[in-house]
Structure formats: C-alpha cells, structure tokens
Design a protein around this motif. Structure first.
Motif, PDB file in Angstrom:
ATOM      1  N   ARG A 213      43.903   5.628  46.975  1.00 31.87           N
ATOM      2  CA  ARG A 213      45.175   5.125  47.507  1.00 31.87           C
ATOM      3  C   ARG A 213      45.616   6.091  48.585  1.00 31.87           C
ATOM      4  NH1 ARG A 213      50.478   3.853  43.978  1.00 31.87           N
ATOM      5  NH2 ARG A 213      50.228   6.062  43.427  1.00 31.87           N
ATOM      6  N   LEU A 214      45.704   5.580  49.791  1.00 37.17           N
ATOM      7  CA  LEU A 214      46.042   6.406  50.945  1.00 37.17           C
ATOM      8  C   LEU A 214      47.540   6.621  51.033  1.00 37.17           C
ATOM      9  CD1 LEU A 214      45.267   7.769  53.673  1.00 37.17           C
ATOM     10  CD2 LEU A 214      45.544   5.508  54.727  1.00 37.17           C
ATOM     11  N   GLY A 215      47.928   7.877  51.188  1.00 33.09           N
ATOM     12  CA  GLY A 215      49.312   8.222  51.461  1.00 33.09           C
ATOM     13  C   GLY A 215      49.417   8.998  52.758  1.00 33.09           C
ATOM     14  N   LEU A 216      50.542   8.877  53.435  1.00 33.14           N
ATOM     15  CA  LEU A 216      50.766   9.549  54.715  1.00 33.14           C
ATOM     16  C   LEU A 216      51.992  10.449  54.594  1.00 33.14           C
ATOM     17  CD1 LEU A 216      50.295   6.439  57.040  1.00 33.14           C
ATOM     18  CD2 LEU A 216      48.572   8.107  56.380  1.00 33.14           C
ATOM     19  N   GLU A 217      51.828  11.702  55.020  1.00 28.91           N
ATOM     20  CA  GLU A 217      52.920  12.672  54.968  1.00 28.91           C
ATOM     21  C   GLU A 217      53.159  13.234  56.364  1.00 28.91           C
ATOM     22  OE1 GLU A 217      51.990  15.488  51.880  1.00 28.91           O
ATOM     23  OE2 GLU A 217      52.376  13.993  50.318  1.00 28.91           O
ATOM     24  N   PHE A 218      54.408  13.401  56.728  1.00 31.40           N
ATOM     25  CA  PHE A 218      54.815  13.692  58.101  1.00 31.40           C
ATOM     26  C   PHE A 218      55.256  15.153  58.194  1.00 31.40           C
ATOM     27  CE2 PHE A 218      55.322   9.323  56.913  1.00 31.40           C
ATOM     28  CZ  PHE A 218      54.714   8.638  57.959  1.00 31.40           C
ATOM     29  N   GLU A 219      54.531  15.939  59.012  1.00 34.77           N
ATOM     30  CA  GLU A 219      54.647  17.389  58.922  1.00 34.77           C
ATOM     31  C   GLU A 219      54.596  18.086  60.282  1.00 34.77           C
ATOM     32  OE1 GLU A 219      52.132  19.069  55.968  1.00 34.77           O
ATOM     33  OE2 GLU A 219      51.969  17.210  54.811  1.00 34.77           O
TER      34      GLU A 219
ATOM     35  N   ASP B  53      49.883  30.643  67.365  1.00 40.61           N
ATOM     36  CA  ASP B  53      49.923  30.480  68.819  1.00 40.61           C
ATOM     37  C   ASP B  53      50.289  29.070  69.265  1.00 40.61           C
ATOM     38  OD1 ASP B  53      47.627  29.014  68.323  1.00 40.61           O
ATOM     39  OD2 ASP B  53      46.340  30.144  69.689  1.00 40.61           O
ATOM     40  N   ALA B  54      50.380  28.112  68.316  1.00 38.65           N
ATOM     41  CA  ALA B  54      50.688  26.746  68.716  1.00 38.65           C
ATOM     42  C   ALA B  54      51.149  25.939  67.512  1.00 38.65           C
ATOM     43  CB  ALA B  54      49.463  26.086  69.359  1.00 38.65           C
ATOM     44  N   VAL B  55      51.870  24.865  67.793  1.00 40.24           N
ATOM     45  CA  VAL B  55      52.359  23.944  66.757  1.00 40.24           C
ATOM     46  C   VAL B  55      52.178  22.521  67.253  1.00 40.24           C
ATOM     47  CG1 VAL B  55      54.020  25.562  65.768  1.00 40.24           C
ATOM     48  CG2 VAL B  55      54.705  24.106  67.662  1.00 40.24           C
ATOM     49  N   ALA B  56      52.205  21.569  66.306  1.00 36.07           N
ATOM     50  CA  ALA B  56      52.023  20.170  66.672  1.00 36.07           C
ATOM     51  C   ALA B  56      52.651  19.272  65.627  1.00 36.07           C
ATOM     52  CB  ALA B  56      50.534  19.832  66.810  1.00 36.07           C
ATOM     53  N   ALA B  57      53.069  18.090  66.053  1.00 36.53           N
ATOM     54  CA  ALA B  57      53.433  17.044  65.108  1.00 36.53           C
ATOM     55  C   ALA B  57      52.148  16.557  64.441  1.00 36.53           C
ATOM     56  CB  ALA B  57      54.118  15.891  65.830  1.00 36.53           C
ATOM     57  N   ALA B  58      52.209  16.289  63.145  1.00 37.93           N
ATOM     58  CA  ALA B  58      50.986  15.933  62.428  1.00 37.93           C
ATOM     59  C   ALA B  58      51.296  15.031  61.238  1.00 37.93           C
ATOM     60  CB  ALA B  58      50.261  17.192  61.952  1.00 37.93           C
ATOM     61  N   ILE B  59      50.279  14.304  60.810  1.00 39.41           N
ATOM     62  CA  ILE B  59      50.370  13.449  59.625  1.00 39.41           C
ATOM     63  C   ILE B  59      49.234  13.840  58.690  1.00 39.41           C
ATOM     64  CG2 ILE B  59      50.209  11.092  58.730  1.00 39.41           C
ATOM     65  CD1 ILE B  59      51.336  10.123  61.431  1.00 39.41           C
TER      66      ILE B  59
ATOM     67  N   THR C  10      52.331  22.497  57.070  1.00 39.51           N
ATOM     68  CA  THR C  10      53.378  23.274  56.404  1.00 39.51           C
ATOM     69  C   THR C  10      54.223  22.468  55.425  1.00 39.51           C
ATOM     70  OG1 THR C  10      54.856  22.918  58.307  1.00 39.51           O
ATOM     71  CG2 THR C  10      53.519  24.931  58.295  1.00 39.51           C
ATOM     72  N   GLY C  11      53.861  21.216  55.171  1.00 32.91           N
ATOM     73  CA  GLY C  11      54.556  20.442  54.155  1.00 32.91           C
ATOM     74  C   GLY C  11      55.350  19.286  54.729  1.00 32.91           C
ATOM     75  N   SER C  12      55.383  18.202  53.976  1.00 34.93           N
ATOM     76  CA  SER C  12      56.026  16.982  54.454  1.00 34.93           C
ATOM     77  C   SER C  12      57.545  17.125  54.496  1.00 34.93           C
ATOM     78  CB  SER C  12      55.649  15.800  53.561  1.00 34.93           C
ATOM     79  OG  SER C  12      56.150  14.596  54.082  1.00 34.93           O
ATOM     80  N   ILE C  13      58.122  16.682  55.601  1.00 35.69           N
ATOM     81  CA  ILE C  13      59.585  16.688  55.712  1.00 35.69           C
ATOM     82  C   ILE C  13      60.154  15.273  55.584  1.00 35.69           C
ATOM     83  CG2 ILE C  13      59.598  18.815  57.067  1.00 35.69           C
ATOM     84  CD1 ILE C  13      60.080  17.173  59.572  1.00 35.69           C
ATOM     85  N   VAL C  14      59.257  14.300  55.339  1.00 33.26           N
ATOM     86  CA  VAL C  14      59.644  12.917  55.065  1.00 33.26           C
ATOM     87  C   VAL C  14      58.839  12.461  53.851  1.00 33.26           C
ATOM     88  CG1 VAL C  14      59.596  10.532  55.912  1.00 33.26           C
ATOM     89  CG2 VAL C  14      60.189  12.393  57.473  1.00 33.26           C
ATOM     90  N   THR C  15      59.465  11.718  52.937  1.00 33.96           N
ATOM     91  CA  THR C  15      58.787  11.287  51.721  1.00 33.96           C
ATOM     92  C   THR C  15      57.520  10.500  52.037  1.00 33.96           C
ATOM     93  OG1 THR C  15      60.929  11.166  50.617  1.00 33.96           O
ATOM     94  CG2 THR C  15      59.086  10.084  49.535  1.00 33.96           C
ATOM     95  N   THR C  16      56.481  10.741  51.258  1.00 34.11           N
ATOM     96  CA  THR C  16      55.168  10.111  51.451  1.00 34.11           C
ATOM     97  C   THR C  16      55.276   8.586  51.508  1.00 34.11           C
ATOM     98  OG1 THR C  16      54.245  11.910  50.135  1.00 34.11           O
ATOM     99  CG2 THR C  16      52.809  10.033  50.582  1.00 34.11           C
ATOM    100  N   ARG C  17      54.502   7.998  52.409  1.00 37.00           N
ATOM    101  CA  ARG C  17      54.421   6.541  52.531  1.00 37.00           C
ATOM    102  C   ARG C  17      53.024   6.078  52.138  1.00 37.00           C
ATOM    103  NH1 ARG C  17      59.799   4.904  53.279  1.00 37.00           N
ATOM    104  NH2 ARG C  17      60.769   6.859  53.948  1.00 37.00           N
TER     105      ARG C  17
ATOM    106  N   ARG D 280      54.003   6.313  63.365  1.00 38.44           N
ATOM    107  CA  ARG D 280      54.187   7.323  64.408  1.00 38.44           C
ATOM    108  C   ARG D 280      55.193   8.352  63.909  1.00 38.44           C
ATOM    109  NH1 ARG D 280      56.821   4.700  68.131  1.00 38.44           N
ATOM    110  NH2 ARG D 280      58.667   6.002  68.428  1.00 38.44           N
ATOM    111  N   PHE D 281      54.949   9.583  64.284  1.00 39.93           N
ATOM    112  CA  PHE D 281      55.863  10.657  63.911  1.00 39.93           C
ATOM    113  C   PHE D 281      56.215  11.428  65.162  1.00 39.93           C
ATOM    114  CE2 PHE D 281      56.385  14.972  61.692  1.00 39.93           C
ATOM    115  CZ  PHE D 281      57.677  14.692  61.276  1.00 39.93           C
ATOM    116  N   ASP D 282      57.495  11.396  65.534  1.00 45.68           N
ATOM    117  CA  ASP D 282      57.999  12.097  66.707  1.00 45.68           C
ATOM    118  C   ASP D 282      58.749  13.349  66.259  1.00 45.68           C
ATOM    119  OD1 ASP D 282      57.074   9.897  68.088  1.00 45.68           O
ATOM    120  OD2 ASP D 282      59.058   9.056  68.485  1.00 45.68           O
ATOM    121  N   VAL D 283      58.403  14.482  66.841  1.00 49.22           N
ATOM    122  CA  VAL D 283      59.129  15.717  66.555  1.00 49.22           C
ATOM    123  C   VAL D 283      59.692  16.243  67.869  1.00 49.22           C
ATOM    124  CG1 VAL D 283      59.035  18.048  65.612  1.00 49.22           C
ATOM    125  CG2 VAL D 283      57.593  16.255  64.636  1.00 49.22           C
ATOM    126  N   ALA D 284      61.000  16.350  67.933  1.00 53.56           N
ATOM    127  CA  ALA D 284      61.663  16.787  69.158  1.00 53.56           C
ATOM    128  C   ALA D 284      61.115  18.134  69.606  1.00 53.56           C
ATOM    129  CB  ALA D 284      63.174  16.884  68.928  1.00 53.56           C
ATOM    130  N   GLY D 285      60.662  18.191  70.850  1.00 57.61           N
ATOM    131  CA  GLY D 285      60.144  19.434  71.398  1.00 57.61           C
ATOM    132  C   GLY D 285      58.667  19.653  71.165  1.00 57.61           C
TER     133      GLY D 285
END
Length: 256
Positions: A96-102, A128-134, A226-233, A242-247
């Motif tokens: 069962r696939l779940g998606l977490e927004f991190e 040295d870098a960061v990114a929006a990720a699922i 670094t851990g989901s900031i939105v409940t798993t879907r 889609r997951f948008d992270v400001a900046g």
C-alpha cells in the motif's frame, strides 16, 4: 547479531517478496534489536545498489499521533529508489503506497565522529542544499490500531523511495517555510518546517547522534528526509500529487 534476529530479517525479506500484510514480528524485544534487524534486512535487500541516505520518520506530532508513537525513527534510502520530480509510479509495486511531504537536506561534508552529541546548529552547518520532496512509504496494509514500533523500524521504517525536487542553497530559516500539498491541483493540507520537531535540523541532529551511537556517520552527498509535515496520503486510484515549499520550489509525482 543473534541468530534469532537474522532469521527475523530473512523472514522480512520473504514477506516482502510474497506480498504478506504487515504484522507484528515476535522476537524483537527492543528498539536496539529492531535496528539490528533493519541493518540485516537492508543488507539482504540492497544487492548491487548503494545507500543514498536516510529517512527520518515520525518527526511531527500529527504523524506520531497517527502511528501511536512518541519518538522519531529512521531507515535507509536506496539509490535506485531516488526519483526526480515528475516520476510516474505503479501502485501495484507496493503493498500500500503512502506519500509523505517533506523537506530533504543534502550533506555538504562528512560529519566526523566527536565526543559530544551533535547539536542542530552543527549538523545544519554541514548541509549544502535543500529541496522539496515526497517520501514513498509502503505500510503493507498495516492496521494502525495495532502498530508495533519495533516491527516498523525493523521493516526499514517503511521507506520505499523518495521523489526529490531541485536542490537549492539552504535559506536562513527552514523552520518558517510553508509547504502546501496538492492532489490533482486541489489543495490538501499545509505544514511548516517547524512541524519537524521545531526545526528540520532537530531530527537531523537526532539522526547524526543515532548513527554515531552505532559507529556510523552522515557523509558528504547523503540525502536525508527530515520528516513529513503533512499527514500521509494513501492514493486509491490514479493520482497526481504536488508539494510546493516557499523558497525551495516544487516536487510532483503521479501514478496509477
């Protein structure tokens, strides 16, 4: 590792192969044992692949409440399970696939062993870098009312891969960044960097100290979720998230 724990790891490999539903595994009496089983399971699964980095799970109160657990956990990310934004997935590849927004971070240098515990500021200075990720998780149809943390950890903390947007230099305040998750263009939920234990560098320091206690370390180019900031879907049919992270930018994944 005891022979019993090795047998449990072999059983996990077989259950994944045979599509067995997640259930408590007897014989894992502590988190320490659970991580030993995880190490053996990863070693038996990785094959010719390499370790791309680590996932940290259960770093927000909402995720801990969802799973009935009060502390972070971690697992290994395999290199062949790292996908670029825009990836298309087949749900049949997962129990069962779940998606977490991190927020994902990338290490810019090794974190060499030290006598004192790492602080969030110290580990933050090594990225040295960061990114929006699922993160892709596979809970294998787990019953959350009977979730066993030791078995969850042994099962590589359910990591089944990651989808990562473009890496960018880290902004000054990751904790204030807002992330918005969308399904098929409609907003689902919002979260902030601070939802990961107050700041994404806090779980990152926890991971660095966890690894150090087991004779390991974070290394240059390791990626860390670094851990989901939105409940798993859990998608039940064709999907686009889609997951948008400001900046930081966006990351997108679709499948059926």
């Amino acid at each position: 590792m005891s022979e019993q724990l090795s047998v449990i790891a072999e059983r996990l490999v077989a259950e994944h192969r045979d599509g067995v539903k997640f259930h408590k595994l007897d014989g894992i009496s502590s988190l320490s044992d659970a991580y030993r089983v995880q190490d053996a399971y990863v070693a038996a699964t990785v094959g010719d692949d390499t370790r791309a980095g680590y996932k940290i799970g259960l770093t927000s109160k909402r995720m801990q409440q969802m799973c009935g657990i009060d502390q972070p956990i971690c697992g290994t990310i395999f290199s062949n399970r790292v996908f670029k934004s825009g990836a298309r997935l087949s749900m049949t590849d997962y129990g069962r696939l779940g998606l977490e927004f991190e927020i994902c971070v990338r290490m810019g240098r090794d974190l060499d062993p030290r006598d004192e515990p790492f602080t969030p500021e110290q580990v933050g200075g090594a990225i040295d870098a960061v990114a929006a990720a699922i993160e892709l998780v596979d809970d294998r149809q787990a019953d959350y009312s009977m979730l066993d943390i030791n078995t969850l950890v042994a099962d590589n903390s359910w990591n089944a891969g990651v989808v990562i947007g473009e890496f960018t230099p880290p902004p000054a305040r990751l904790n204030t960044l807002e992330g918005i998750a969308y399904q098929d263009g409609a907003e689902l939920a919002r979260g902030y960097g601070a939802d990961a234990l107050g700041h994404p560098f806090v779980p990152l320091a926890w991971l660095a100290n966890h690894l150090a206690a087991n004779g390991r370390q974070l290394r240059k180019n390791d990626i860390v979720m670094t851990g989901s900031i939105v409940t798993t879907r859990f998608p039940t049919g064709p999907f686009t998230y889609r997951f948008d992270v400001a900046g930081l930018g966006s990351v997108e994944v679709s499948g059926s």
